[in-house]
Motif scaffolding. Structure first.
Motif, PDB file in Angstrom:
ATOM      1  N   GLY A  88       0.781  -1.228   0.000  1.00 38.57           N
ATOM      2  CA  GLY A  88       0.000   0.000   0.000  1.00 38.57           C
ATOM      3  C   GLY A  88       0.812   1.277   0.000  1.00 38.57           C
ATOM      4  O   GLY A  88       0.248   2.362   0.136  1.00 38.57           O
ATOM      5  N   GLY A  89       2.135   1.178  -0.106  1.00 38.62           N
ATOM      6  CA  GLY A  89       2.944   2.381  -0.177  1.00 38.62           C
ATOM      7  C   GLY A  89       3.627   2.758   1.128  1.00 38.62           C
ATOM      8  O   GLY A  89       4.440   3.666   1.166  1.00 38.62           O
ATOM      9  N   VAL A  90       3.278   2.073   2.231  1.00 37.57           N
ATOM     10  CA  VAL A  90       3.906   2.352   3.523  1.00 37.57           C
ATOM     11  C   VAL A  90       4.680   1.112   3.947  1.00 37.57           C
ATOM     12  O   VAL A  90       4.104   0.027   4.063  1.00 37.57           O
ATOM     13  CB  VAL A  90       2.845   2.704   4.593  1.00 37.57           C
ATOM     14  N   LYS A  91       5.987   1.277   4.165  1.00 39.02           N
ATOM     15  CA  LYS A  91       6.791   0.136   4.621  1.00 39.02           C
ATOM     16  C   LYS A  91       6.393  -0.226   6.043  1.00 39.02           C
ATOM     17  O   LYS A  91       6.357   0.631   6.919  1.00 39.02           O
ATOM     18  CB  LYS A  91       8.281   0.468   4.535  1.00 39.02           C
ATOM     19  N   LEU A  92       6.081  -1.504   6.280  1.00 41.56           N
ATOM     20  CA  LEU A  92       5.612  -1.954   7.587  1.00 41.56           C
ATOM     21  C   LEU A  92       6.738  -2.460   8.478  1.00 41.56           C
ATOM     22  O   LEU A  92       6.546  -2.648   9.672  1.00 41.56           O
ATOM     23  CB  LEU A  92       4.573  -3.069   7.412  1.00 41.56           C
ATOM     24  N   GLY A  93       7.913  -2.695   7.901  1.00 42.65           N
ATOM     25  CA  GLY A  93       9.020  -3.233   8.689  1.00 42.65           C
ATOM     26  C   GLY A  93       8.649  -4.586   9.271  1.00 42.65           C
ATOM     27  O   GLY A  93       7.854  -5.335   8.690  1.00 42.65           O
ATOM     28  N   PRO A  94       9.165  -4.914  10.456  1.00 47.59           N
ATOM     29  CA  PRO A  94       8.892  -6.218  11.067  1.00 47.59           C
ATOM     30  C   PRO A  94       7.408  -6.450  11.379  1.00 47.59           C
ATOM     31  O   PRO A  94       6.978  -7.584  11.517  1.00 47.59           O
ATOM     32  CB  PRO A  94       9.708  -6.187  12.362  1.00 47.59           C
ATOM     33  N   ALA A  95       6.615  -5.390  11.466  1.00 49.45           N
ATOM     34  CA  ALA A  95       5.176  -5.544  11.748  1.00 49.45           C
ATOM     35  C   ALA A  95       4.475  -6.343  10.657  1.00 49.45           C
ATOM     36  O   ALA A  95       3.427  -6.954  10.904  1.00 49.45           O
ATOM     37  CB  ALA A  95       4.522  -4.176  11.908  1.00 49.45           C
ATOM     38  N   ARG A  96       5.073  -6.388   9.462  1.00 50.25           N
ATOM     39  CA  ARG A  96       4.423  -7.124   8.366  1.00 50.25           C
ATOM     40  C   ARG A  96       4.274  -8.604   8.712  1.00 50.25           C
ATOM     41  O   ARG A  96       3.324  -9.254   8.289  1.00 50.25           O
ATOM     42  CB  ARG A  96       5.171  -6.930   7.059  1.00 50.25           C
ATOM     43  N   PHE A  97       5.213  -9.139   9.508  1.00 51.12           N
ATOM     44  CA  PHE A  97       5.138 -10.558   9.852  1.00 51.12           C
ATOM     45  C   PHE A  97       3.905 -10.861  10.698  1.00 51.12           C
ATOM     46  O   PHE A  97       3.270 -11.897  10.524  1.00 51.12           O
ATOM     47  CB  PHE A  97       6.406 -11.010  10.582  1.00 51.12           C
ATOM     48  N   SER A  98       3.559  -9.968  11.600  1.00 50.23           N
ATOM     49  CA  SER A  98       2.361 -10.214  12.410  1.00 50.23           C
ATOM     50  C   SER A  98       1.108 -10.122  11.552  1.00 50.23           C
ATOM     51  O   SER A  98       0.167 -10.890  11.738  1.00 50.23           O
ATOM     52  CB  SER A  98       2.289  -9.272  13.614  1.00 50.23           C
ATOM     53  N   HIS A  99       1.088  -9.213  10.580  1.00 51.68           N
ATOM     54  CA  HIS A  99      -0.060  -9.123   9.675  1.00 51.68           C
ATOM     55  C   HIS A  99      -0.196 -10.404   8.847  1.00 51.68           C
ATOM     56  O   HIS A  99      -1.297 -10.933   8.682  1.00 51.68           O
ATOM     57  CB  HIS A  99       0.076  -7.918   8.740  1.00 51.68           C
ATOM     58  N   ILE A 100       0.922 -10.892   8.335  1.00 48.86           N
ATOM     59  CA  ILE A 100       0.919 -12.106   7.517  1.00 48.86           C
ATOM     60  C   ILE A 100       0.464 -13.302   8.353  1.00 48.86           C
ATOM     61  O   ILE A 100      -0.435 -14.051   7.961  1.00 48.86           O
ATOM     62  CB  ILE A 100       2.322 -12.346   6.912  1.00 48.86           C
ATOM     63  N   ASN A 101       1.063 -13.480   9.539  1.00 52.62           N
ATOM     64  CA  ASN A 101       0.718 -14.634  10.373  1.00 52.62           C
ATOM     65  C   ASN A 101      -0.693 -14.541  10.934  1.00 52.62           C
ATOM     66  O   ASN A 101      -1.381 -15.555  11.027  1.00 52.62           O
ATOM     67  CB  ASN A 101       1.741 -14.821  11.492  1.00 52.62           C
ATOM     68  N   ASN A 102      -1.155 -13.346  11.308  1.00 51.27           N
ATOM     69  CA  ASN A 102      -2.518 -13.211  11.813  1.00 51.27           C
ATOM     70  C   ASN A 102      -3.536 -13.544  10.729  1.00 51.27           C
ATOM     71  O   ASN A 102      -4.561 -14.169  11.006  1.00 51.27           O
ATOM     72  CB  ASN A 102      -2.763 -11.810  12.370  1.00 51.27           C
ATOM     73  N   SER A 103      -3.254 -13.142   9.515  1.00 53.36           N
ATOM     74  CA  SER A 103      -4.141 -13.466   8.397  1.00 53.36           C
ATOM     75  C   SER A 103      -4.226 -14.976   8.203  1.00 53.36           C
ATOM     76  O   SER A 103      -5.314 -15.542   8.055  1.00 53.36           O
ATOM     77  CB  SER A 103      -3.620 -12.784   7.135  1.00 53.36           C
ATOM     78  N   ALA A 104      -3.069 -15.648   8.244  1.00 53.52           N
ATOM     79  CA  ALA A 104      -3.043 -17.106   8.073  1.00 53.52           C
ATOM     80  C   ALA A 104      -3.665 -17.820   9.269  1.00 53.52           C
ATOM     81  O   ALA A 104      -4.412 -18.789   9.115  1.00 53.52           O
ATOM     82  CB  ALA A 104      -1.603 -17.579   7.883  1.00 53.52           C
ATOM     83  N   ARG A 105      -3.403 -17.330  10.473  1.00 52.19           N
ATOM     84  CA  ARG A 105      -3.906 -17.977  11.693  1.00 52.19           C
ATOM     85  C   ARG A 105      -5.433 -18.018  11.705  1.00 52.19           C
ATOM     86  O   ARG A 105      -6.038 -19.005  12.117  1.00 52.19           O
ATOM     87  CB  ARG A 105      -3.385 -17.242  12.931  1.00 52.19           C
ATOM     88  N   LYS A 106      -6.063 -16.952  11.224  1.00 49.68           N
ATOM     89  CA  LYS A 106      -7.534 -16.918  11.188  1.00 49.68           C
ATOM     90  C   LYS A 106      -8.095 -18.074  10.364  1.00 49.68           C
ATOM     91  O   LYS A 106      -9.091 -18.687  10.739  1.00 49.68           O
ATOM     92  CB  LYS A 106      -8.021 -15.586  10.625  1.00 49.68           C
ATOM     93  N   LEU A 107      -7.442 -18.392   9.256  1.00 44.08           N
ATOM     94  CA  LEU A 107      -7.889 -19.522   8.425  1.00 44.08           C
ATOM     95  C   LEU A 107      -7.611 -20.852   9.103  1.00 44.08           C
ATOM     96  O   LEU A 107      -8.437 -21.753   9.061  1.00 44.08           O
ATOM     97  CB  LEU A 107      -7.169 -19.514   7.078  1.00 44.08           C
ATOM     98  N   LEU A 108      -6.447 -20.978   9.717  1.00 39.68           N
ATOM     99  CA  LEU A 108      -6.054 -22.234  10.338  1.00 39.68           C
ATOM    100  C   LEU A 108      -6.938 -22.571  11.541  1.00 39.68           C
ATOM    101  O   LEU A 108      -7.100 -23.745  11.887  1.00 39.68           O
ATOM    102  CB  LEU A 108      -4.586 -22.191  10.766  1.00 39.68           C
ATOM    103  N   GLU A 109      -7.500 -21.566  12.176  1.00 36.47           N
ATOM    104  CA  GLU A 109      -8.326 -21.798  13.363  1.00 36.47           C
ATOM    105  C   GLU A 109      -9.751 -22.189  13.015  1.00 36.47           C
ATOM    106  O   GLU A 109     -10.513 -22.590  13.882  1.00 36.47           O
ATOM    107  CB  GLU A 109      -8.325 -20.538  14.246  1.00 36.47           C
ATOM    108  N   LYS A 110     -10.133 -22.070  11.753  1.00 38.62           N
ATOM    109  CA  LYS A 110     -11.505 -22.413  11.347  1.00 38.62           C
ATOM    110  C   LYS A 110     -11.712 -23.901  11.298  1.00 38.62           C
ATOM    111  O   LYS A 110     -10.838 -24.682  11.082  1.00 38.62           O
ATOM    112  CB  LYS A 110     -11.837 -21.794   9.996  1.00 38.62           C
TER     113      LYS A 110
END
Length: 110
Positions: A88-110
């Motif tokens: 989206g134009g803003v560098k997230l730095g290490p925070a991107r990993f939590s966004h990636i894993n939280n997105s995946a975790r939501k699917l895995l918990e279903k």
């Protein structure tokens, strides 16, 4: 922080299914045009004695390994998870990993 993350999950039991799943996902124009499609899979071996697993960062440095680690922590079996990111134009730095894993975790918990 305008990046968008979308996760996808499929059940697989053979390594050759990984490319088939990726081909199907990337056939969707929106997904094909994502900045990154980060992938990890984990398959219980036929004898049940271990796992066949791998990942692909797709240019998002270290993200595939972190996604693989999540699959190991939740003891996911016979799955492939793909997290698509549209930058989206803003560098997230290490925070991107939590966004990636939280997105995946939501699917895995279903």
């Amino acid at each position: 922080k305008k990046s968008t993350f979308q996760s996808h999950l499929a059940f697989i039991d053979e390594v050759d299914q990984v490319s088939k799943v990726m081909d199907q996902l990337l056939a969707v124009s929106k997904l094909r045009h994502a900045t990154h499609n980060i992938m990890a899979y984990r398959i219980l071996s036929k004898g049940g004695s271990g796992y066949i697993q791998d990942y692909d960062d797709d240019g998002e440095t270290a993200a595939g390994g972190r996604l693989m680690h999540l699959l190991q922590i939740v003891d996911a079996q016979n799955v492939i998870v793909v997290v698509s990111r549209w930058y989206g134009g803003v560098k997230l730095g290490p925070a991107r990993f939590s966004h990636i894993n939280n997105s995946a975790r939501k699917l895995l918990e279903k």
